[in-house]
Design a protein around this motif. Structure first.
Motif, mmCIF file in Angstrom:
data_model
loop_
_atom_site.group_PDB
_atom_site.id
_atom_site.type_symbol
_atom_site.label_atom_id
_atom_site.label_comp_id
_atom_site.label_asym_id
_atom_site.label_seq_id
_atom_site.Cartn_x
_atom_site.Cartn_y
_atom_site.Cartn_z
ATOM 1 N N GLY A 1 115.150 -16.831 40.570
ATOM 2 C CA GLY A 1 113.965 -17.321 41.272
ATOM 3 C C GLY A 1 113.531 -16.447 42.428
ATOM 4 N N LYS B 1 111.679 -11.440 40.788
ATOM 5 C CA LYS B 1 111.777 -10.179 40.032
ATOM 6 C C LYS B 1 110.816 -10.160 38.838
ATOM 7 C CE LYS B 1 116.121 -10.890 39.102
ATOM 8 N NZ LYS B 1 116.281 -12.224 39.705
ATOM 9 N N THR C 1 108.276 -12.029 38.312
ATOM 10 C CA THR C 1 106.889 -12.114 38.773
ATOM 11 C C THR C 1 106.380 -10.710 39.084
ATOM 12 O OG1 THR C 1 107.274 -14.315 39.671
ATOM 13 C CG2 THR C 1 105.395 -13.088 40.571
HETATM 14 N N1 LIG Z 1 104.403 -19.472 35.613
HETATM 15 C C1 LIG Z 1 104.924 -19.992 36.713
HETATM 16 N N2 LIG Z 1 104.413 -21.091 37.290
HETATM 17 C C2 LIG Z 1 104.924 -21.620 38.418
HETATM 18 N N3 LIG Z 1 105.986 -21.110 39.076
HETATM 19 C C3 LIG Z 1 106.562 -20.009 38.547
HETATM 20 C C4 LIG Z 1 106.078 -19.401 37.342
HETATM 21 N N4 LIG Z 1 106.841 -18.328 37.082
HETATM 22 C C5 LIG Z 1 107.777 -18.262 38.055
HETATM 23 N N5 LIG Z 1 107.610 -19.275 38.933
HETATM 24 C C6 LIG Z 1 108.398 -19.507 40.174
HETATM 25 O O1 LIG Z 1 108.321 -18.339 40.963
HETATM 26 C C7 LIG Z 1 109.588 -18.053 41.546
HETATM 27 C C8 LIG Z 1 110.047 -16.662 41.113
HETATM 28 O O2 LIG Z 1 110.325 -16.678 39.725
HETATM 29 P P1 LIG Z 1 110.700 -15.374 38.911
HETATM 30 O O3 LIG Z 1 110.707 -15.728 37.465
HETATM 31 O O4 LIG Z 1 109.825 -14.267 39.335
HETATM 32 O O5 LIG Z 1 112.194 -15.111 39.441
HETATM 33 P P2 LIG Z 1 113.321 -14.084 38.935
HETATM 34 O O6 LIG Z 1 113.752 -13.322 40.121
HETATM 35 O O7 LIG Z 1 112.832 -13.323 37.774
HETATM 36 O O8 LIG Z 1 114.499 -15.074 38.506
HETATM 37 P P3 LIG Z 1 115.603 -14.967 37.315
HETATM 38 O O9 LIG Z 1 116.714 -14.137 37.845
HETATM 39 O O10 LIG Z 1 116.013 -16.371 37.096
HETATM 40 O O11 LIG Z 1 114.931 -14.361 36.104
HETATM 41 C C9 LIG Z 1 110.515 -19.175 41.122
HETATM 42 O O12 LIG Z 1 110.519 -20.136 42.150
HETATM 43 C C10 LIG Z 1 109.867 -19.724 39.865
HETATM 44 O O13 LIG Z 1 110.157 -21.088 39.735
#
Ligand SMILES: Nc1ncnc2c1ncn2[C@@H]1O[C@H](COP(=O)(O)OP(=O)(O)OP(=O)(O)O)[C@@H](O)[C@H]1O
Ligand SMILES: [Mg+2]
Length: 332
Positions: free
Chosen positions: A65, A68, A70
Motif C-alpha cells: 500500500g 509503488k 500507483t
Molecule cells: N484503484 C484504486 N482505487 C482506490 N484506491 C486504490 C486503488 N489502487 C490503489 N489504491 C490505494 O492506494 C494505495 C497505494 O496502493 P498501491 O497499489 O500503489 O501500493 P503498492 O505499494 O503497490 O502495494 P503492494 O506492495 O501491496 O503491491 C493503497 O492505500 C491502496 O489501497
C-alpha cells in the motif's frame, strides 16, 4: 519532432551509447500526486520527485500500500495522476503520451493474460497493438529470451503461474522499449525461475535497457539493483545507491543511562564507538551486522557500571525495512 530517438530505432540488442541522441534521464517525476476518489479519499502518492538515469537498474521498495504500483501504473498510462509532471525518455506523459508510452514496457503486478491464447499469439497481438510491422516483429527471439519456446503454441491456460508471468515480461518487450518496468516480476516464481528471470533482467540491462522493478525481497534488490528507492505512505523516503543504503541501514545507537556518575570512559568500552555525556549517559554507535548488543553490554558490566535504563534507536528506514523484510518467507 523530438531530438531523441523514438522506440522504432531502439533495439534491445543495441548499446545505448549514442552520445547526444539519448536522454540522461529515462524517467523524471516531479511533484507526482495521486488521490484515489470514492467515498474515502486515499492519497496514494504525496508529491514524489524521482529521477531514474538512463541505463540504471532501480529497485522500488516499500510496504504494502506504499504507492509503488500507483507510480508504475501512472508511467504505464493505466492510472491518471492527480498532479505533478512525468517525463519518460524525455517525453511528457500528458503532452506526448503516445511516444512516452511507446518508450516503456510495463509488466503489471496482476497476471492479466487471456488464457485461451498461446504465448505466441499474445506477443503477436501486443506487437500489433504497438504498431510493430510483421517484418520487424521479434516474437521467436522474445519467446526464447523468456524461456517459453517450448510452450509457444500451448494455450496459456496450460502454463504455470511463473510461465504466465514470463509471458507478461515478453509482452512488455515486443516494441523494444528502452525502459522496462516490472511490478513484482518474481512474485510467486520459484527460486530457480527467479534466478533465470534475474539473469534475463540483467542481460537486458547490460544491453542498455533501463530497468525499474518493485519487489518485496531486499535480497532481490541487493543482487540486481544499482540503486534503491523506498516509497512509504506515498512519499519517497530514500533513493540511494544500493551499497550506501545498505550501509545506512546497518547502523544503530544504544543509549545507556547509568545508575552512578561517571567521569571517565572505562577502558573496556574503548573498542566501541562510545561517547560519554556526563554525568550518567553513554551513547554507543554500532553496526548490528558486526557487533551484537550482548557484546556491548558485557563490556559495560566488565567496567562495573550499573545500568539504570537503556534504549536503542533505529531510523525510520529500518522500521520500513523491518516491515518489508518481515514479509519475506524464510528459506525462500
Ligand atoms: N484503484 C484504486 N482505487 C482506490 N484506491 C486504490 C486503488 N489502487 C490503489 N489504491 C490505494 O492506494 C494505495 C497505494 O496502493 P498501491 O497499489 O500503489 O501500493 P503498492 O505499494 O503497490 O502495494 P503492494 O506492495 O501491496 O503491491 C493503497 O492505500 C491502496 O489501497
Ligand atoms: Mg503493488
Amino acid at each position: 519532432m523530438s531530438k531523441h530517438s523514438t522506440t522504432a530505432d531502439i533495439n534491445l540488442s543495441r548499446s545505448t551509447s549514442q552520445p547526444g541522441l539519448l536522454p540522461d534521464l529515462a524517467i523524471r517525476a516531479r511533484g507526482l500526486r495521486k488521490t484515489y476518489g470514492g467515498s474515502k479519499k486515499i492519497e496514494a502518492l504525496r508529491g514524489v520527485d524521482l529521477d531514474i538515469p538512463r541505463g540504471a537498474i532501480v529497485g522500488l521498495l516499500g510496504p504494502n500500500g506504499a504507492g509503488k504500483s500507483t507510480f508504475i501504473n501512472i508511467l504505464a498510462g493505466l492510472v491518471i495522476k492527480s498532479a505533478g509532471d512525468v517525463r519518460i525518455w524525455d517525453f511528457d506523459i500528458d503532452q506526448d503520451s503516445r511516444r512516452a508510452r511507446s518508450a516503456i514496457g510495463v509488466v503489471p503486478q496482476e497476471i492479466n493474460i487471456d488464457a485461451f491464447f498461446t504465448p505466441r499469439e499474445l506477443l503477436e497481438f501486443q506487437a500489433g497493438l504497438y504498431g510493430v510491422p510483421p517484418s520487424e516483429r521479434r516474437t521467436d527471439e522474445i519467446l526464447k529470451a523468456v524461456h517459453l519456446t517450448d510452450q509457444a503454441d500451448s494455450t496459456s491456460r496450460s502454463l504455470s503461474g511463473g510461465m504466465r508471468r514470463r509471458v507478461l515480461v515478453g509482452k512488455a518487450m515486443v516494441h523494444s522499449p528502452p525502459i522496462l518496468v516490472l511490478d513484482e516480476p518474481t512474485a510467486g516464481v520459484d527460486v530457480e525461475l527467479r534466478q533465470q528471470l534475474w539473469d534475463h533482467i540483467r542481460e537486458l540491462n547490460q544491453a542498455g535497457v533501463t530497468v525499474v522493478l518493485t519487489t518485496h525481497y531486499l535480497e532481490e534488490a541487493q543482487q540486481l539493483c544499482d540503486s534503491i528507492a523506498i516509497i512509504h505512505h506515498g512519499e519517497l523516503v530514500a533513493h540511494d545507491s544500493t551499497d550506501r543504503l545498505i550501509e545506512r541501514l546497518d547502523r544503530k545507537e544504544l543509549t545507556i543511562l547509568l545508575a552512578d556518575d561517571l567521569s571517565e570512559m572505562p577502558k573496556t568500552l574503548a573498542a566501541f564507538n562510545c561517547q560519554l555525556h556526563p554525568p550518567r549517559r553513554l551513547s554507543i554507535h554500532y553496526r548490528p551486522s558486526e557487533t551484537g548488543i550482548e557484546e556491548i553490554l558485557a563490556a559495560v558490566r566488565q567496567a562495573n557500571l550499573t545500568i539504570a535504563d537503556l534504549t536503542t534507536e533505529e531510523g525510520d528506514l529500518e522500521d520500513i525495512f523491518l516491515a518489508l523484510t518481515r514479509r519475506v518467507p524464510s528459506g525462500d
